[in-house]
Design a protein around this motif. Structure first.
Motif, PDB file in Angstrom:
ATOM      1  N   ARG A  43       0.867  -1.179   0.000  1.00  0.00           N
ATOM      2  CA  ARG A  43       0.000   0.000   0.000  1.00  0.00           C
ATOM      3  C   ARG A  43       0.904   1.230   0.000  1.00  0.00           C
ATOM      4  O   ARG A  43       1.781   1.352   0.859  1.00  0.00           O
ATOM      5  CB  ARG A  43      -0.930   0.023   1.205  1.00  0.00           C
ATOM      6  N   ALA A  44       0.689   2.112  -0.963  1.00  0.00           N
ATOM      7  CA  ALA A  44       1.507   3.321  -1.063  1.00  0.00           C
ATOM      8  C   ALA A  44       0.605   4.536  -1.252  1.00  0.00           C
ATOM      9  O   ALA A  44      -0.499   4.434  -1.798  1.00  0.00           O
ATOM     10  CB  ALA A  44       2.492   3.215  -2.219  1.00  0.00           C
ATOM     11  N   ALA A  45       1.078   5.689  -0.780  1.00  0.00           N
ATOM     12  CA  ALA A  45       0.242   6.885  -0.745  1.00  0.00           C
ATOM     13  C   ALA A  45       0.690   7.980  -1.702  1.00  0.00           C
ATOM     14  O   ALA A  45      -0.068   8.912  -1.974  1.00  0.00           O
ATOM     15  CB  ALA A  45       0.205   7.454   0.674  1.00  0.00           C
ATOM     16  N   ARG A  46       1.910   7.882  -2.216  1.00  0.00           N
ATOM     17  CA  ARG A  46       2.386   8.932  -3.127  1.00  0.00           C
ATOM     18  C   ARG A  46       3.678   8.460  -3.796  1.00  0.00           C
ATOM     19  O   ARG A  46       4.519   7.824  -3.154  1.00  0.00           O
ATOM     20  CB  ARG A  46       2.649  10.233  -2.371  1.00  0.00           C
ATOM     21  N   ALA A  47       3.839   8.806  -5.059  1.00  0.00           N
ATOM     22  CA  ALA A  47       5.087   8.560  -5.788  1.00  0.00           C
ATOM     23  C   ALA A  47       5.318   9.762  -6.697  1.00  0.00           C
ATOM     24  O   ALA A  47       4.585   9.964  -7.667  1.00  0.00           O
ATOM     25  CB  ALA A  47       5.008   7.277  -6.606  1.00  0.00           C
ATOM     26  N   ALA A  48       6.320  10.568  -6.357  1.00  0.00           N
ATOM     27  CA  ALA A  48       6.533  11.811  -7.101  1.00  0.00           C
ATOM     28  C   ALA A  48       7.929  12.344  -6.840  1.00  0.00           C
ATOM     29  O   ALA A  48       8.618  11.908  -5.906  1.00  0.00           O
ATOM     30  CB  ALA A  48       5.488  12.852  -6.682  1.00  0.00           C
ATOM     31  N   LEU A  49       8.338  13.299  -7.646  1.00  0.00           N
ATOM     32  CA  LEU A  49       9.615  13.970  -7.431  1.00  0.00           C
ATOM     33  C   LEU A  49       9.515  14.833  -6.176  1.00  0.00           C
ATOM     34  O   LEU A  49       8.531  15.547  -5.976  1.00  0.00           O
ATOM     35  CB  LEU A  49       9.966  14.829  -8.642  1.00  0.00           C
ATOM     36  N   GLY A  64      13.043  10.662  -6.537  1.00  0.00           N
ATOM     37  CA  GLY A  64      11.847   9.898  -6.918  1.00  0.00           C
ATOM     38  C   GLY A  64      11.295   9.145  -5.728  1.00  0.00           C
ATOM     39  O   GLY A  64      11.595   7.977  -5.508  1.00  0.00           O
ATOM     40  N   THR A  65      10.457   9.822  -4.973  1.00  0.00           N
ATOM     41  CA  THR A  65      10.057   9.352  -3.654  1.00  0.00           C
ATOM     42  C   THR A  65       8.763   8.563  -3.683  1.00  0.00           C
ATOM     43  O   THR A  65       7.758   9.019  -4.213  1.00  0.00           O
ATOM     44  CB  THR A  65       9.910  10.555  -2.700  1.00  0.00           C
ATOM     45  N   VAL A  66       8.810   7.377  -3.067  1.00  0.00           N
ATOM     46  CA  VAL A  66       7.621   6.539  -2.903  1.00  0.00           C
ATOM     47  C   VAL A  66       7.324   6.457  -1.414  1.00  0.00           C
ATOM     48  O   VAL A  66       8.142   5.956  -0.632  1.00  0.00           O
ATOM     49  CB  VAL A  66       7.828   5.126  -3.478  1.00  0.00           C
ATOM     50  N   ASN A 111      17.101   9.677  -8.010  1.00  0.00           N
ATOM     51  CA  ASN A 111      17.193   8.367  -7.383  1.00  0.00           C
ATOM     52  C   ASN A 111      15.786   7.870  -7.105  1.00  0.00           C
ATOM     53  O   ASN A 111      14.810   8.613  -7.267  1.00  0.00           O
ATOM     54  CB  ASN A 111      18.011   8.433  -6.082  1.00  0.00           C
ATOM     55  N   ILE A 112      15.675   6.633  -6.670  1.00  0.00           N
ATOM     56  CA  ILE A 112      14.417   6.085  -6.156  1.00  0.00           C
ATOM     57  C   ILE A 112      14.520   6.104  -4.644  1.00  0.00           C
ATOM     58  O   ILE A 112      15.460   5.565  -4.059  1.00  0.00           O
ATOM     59  CB  ILE A 112      14.174   4.645  -6.647  1.00  0.00           C
ATOM     60  N   ASN A 113      13.559   6.742  -3.989  1.00  0.00           N
ATOM     61  CA  ASN A 113      13.605   7.002  -2.546  1.00  0.00           C
ATOM     62  C   ASN A 113      12.450   6.264  -1.874  1.00  0.00           C
ATOM     63  O   ASN A 113      11.286   6.652  -2.001  1.00  0.00           O
ATOM     64  CB  ASN A 113      13.504   8.517  -2.321  1.00  0.00           C
ATOM     65  N   LEU A 114      12.771   5.183  -1.171  1.00  0.00           N
ATOM     66  CA  LEU A 114      11.764   4.334  -0.536  1.00  0.00           C
ATOM     67  C   LEU A 114      11.546   4.808   0.891  1.00  0.00           C
ATOM     68  O   LEU A 114      12.399   4.625   1.762  1.00  0.00           O
ATOM     69  CB  LEU A 114      12.246   2.878  -0.533  1.00  0.00           C
TER      70      LEU A 114
END
Length: 307
Positions: A43-49, A64-66, A111-114
């Protein structure tokens, strides 16, 4: 890529979940939920720069934050409470999460930011495996509250380039009072050691971090001495092997009546005392915040953008 990142491997971990230090032993495959409030579905609430991380993480185009829903810590002052207590978010599978990573890369993410992915480590590992096979090449950041089991972190070895944990407390009295986790200091210290072992010394390319560890510490109201102790621990333990980020962005949130001492911002004097002490002991590899950062406007909209 490691062959253990399979659905069968993930399901075995979900059947008796002990991914985090809470050791709930719930069967998330059957819809049971432990401390984090999540079943086996991502379950994720946002994915954006996202432009509000440290400069070497956000860069010019953004990280690139998820943002994942749920949390195994649950701090009373959490700025992301809306997602930490699972009030929002959208269910997705590992294949969709992999697509999200690639979409963020196509948007020029640095980057991809988890963010708070600890309770979804197996699913995230599978998604990263898929995305890397399909061309994901930018660094991957694991953004964590620090309350992590080393056994779980080892599942991510080879997948994560940059670890971005908190060290919220070194005093168990504070961690019990504000995060219901008296074991937090010892667990976070051990987790950070594992992160440093995996990621190694900080590495950069054109000013952007490509590998290493940044440990964040949020200064809390009235706790300057506790903050000094946390920063001192990090510097004495790691020196220049890590970067230390001292945050002044504490924002009083609604519902703080039970903790009146926390219902105010950190003063400039309190924050400066922590920063000055860090300089005095020799910290050079660090980040500080300037200006008015303690605003709710800095909290992103958790409206399932990009999910």
């Amino acid at each position: 890529m490691n062959e253990r990142y399979t659905r069968k491997w993930m399901e075995a971990l979900m059947e008796d979940c002990c991914l985090c230090p809470r050791d709930c032993h719930v069967n998330r495959l059957r819809g049971e939920k432990g401390y984090c409030g999540q079943d086996a579905d991502i379950r994720a609430a946002r994915a954006a720069l996202h432009l509000w991380e440290e400069p070497c993480i956000s860069g010019e185009t953004g990280s690139g934050t998820v943002f994942f829903s749920g949390c195994s810590l649950g701090c009373v002052y959490c700025q992301n409470r809306q997602i930490a207590d699972s009030r929002t978010g959208k269910k997705i599978d590992a294949e969709r999460l992999a697509e999200i990573f690639l979409e963020l890369q196509s948007q020029k993410a640095m980057n991809i930011n988890l963010v708070t992915a600890g309770h979804f480590v197996p699913q995230t590992a599978i998604a990263l495996q898929i995305a890397k096979k399909q061309g994901l090449h930018i660094p991957v950041v694991y953004n964590s509250g620090g309350y992590e089991k080393t056994e779980t972190l080892r599942m991510l070895e080879g997948l994560i380039d940059i670890y971005l944990p908190d060290l919220k407390y070194v005093d168990p009295v504070l961690s019990e009072k504000y995060s219901a986790a008296p074991d937090y200091p010892g667990i976070a210290k051990t987790a950070i050691a594992e992160m440093v072992r995996q990621a190694g010394k900080p590495a950069f390319s054109d000013g952007q971090m490509t590998g290493g560890v940044i440990v964040r510490h949020l200064v809390l109201p009235g706790q300057a001495e506790a903050s000094k102790a946390a920063v001192r621990y990090l510097y004495e333990a790691y020196g220049n092997q890590i970067y230390i980020s001292i945050l002044n962005q504490y924002t009083p949130m609604p519902g703080m009546e039970k903790w009146p001492e926390m219902n105010r911002k950190v003063t400039e004097r309190e924050y400066d005392a922590v920063v000055d002490d860090a300089i005095d002991i020799g910290v050079e590899q660090g980040f500080i915040q300037e200006g008015e950062t303690a605003k709710e406007s800095f909290i992103p909209a958790f409206d399932t953008t990009g999910i």
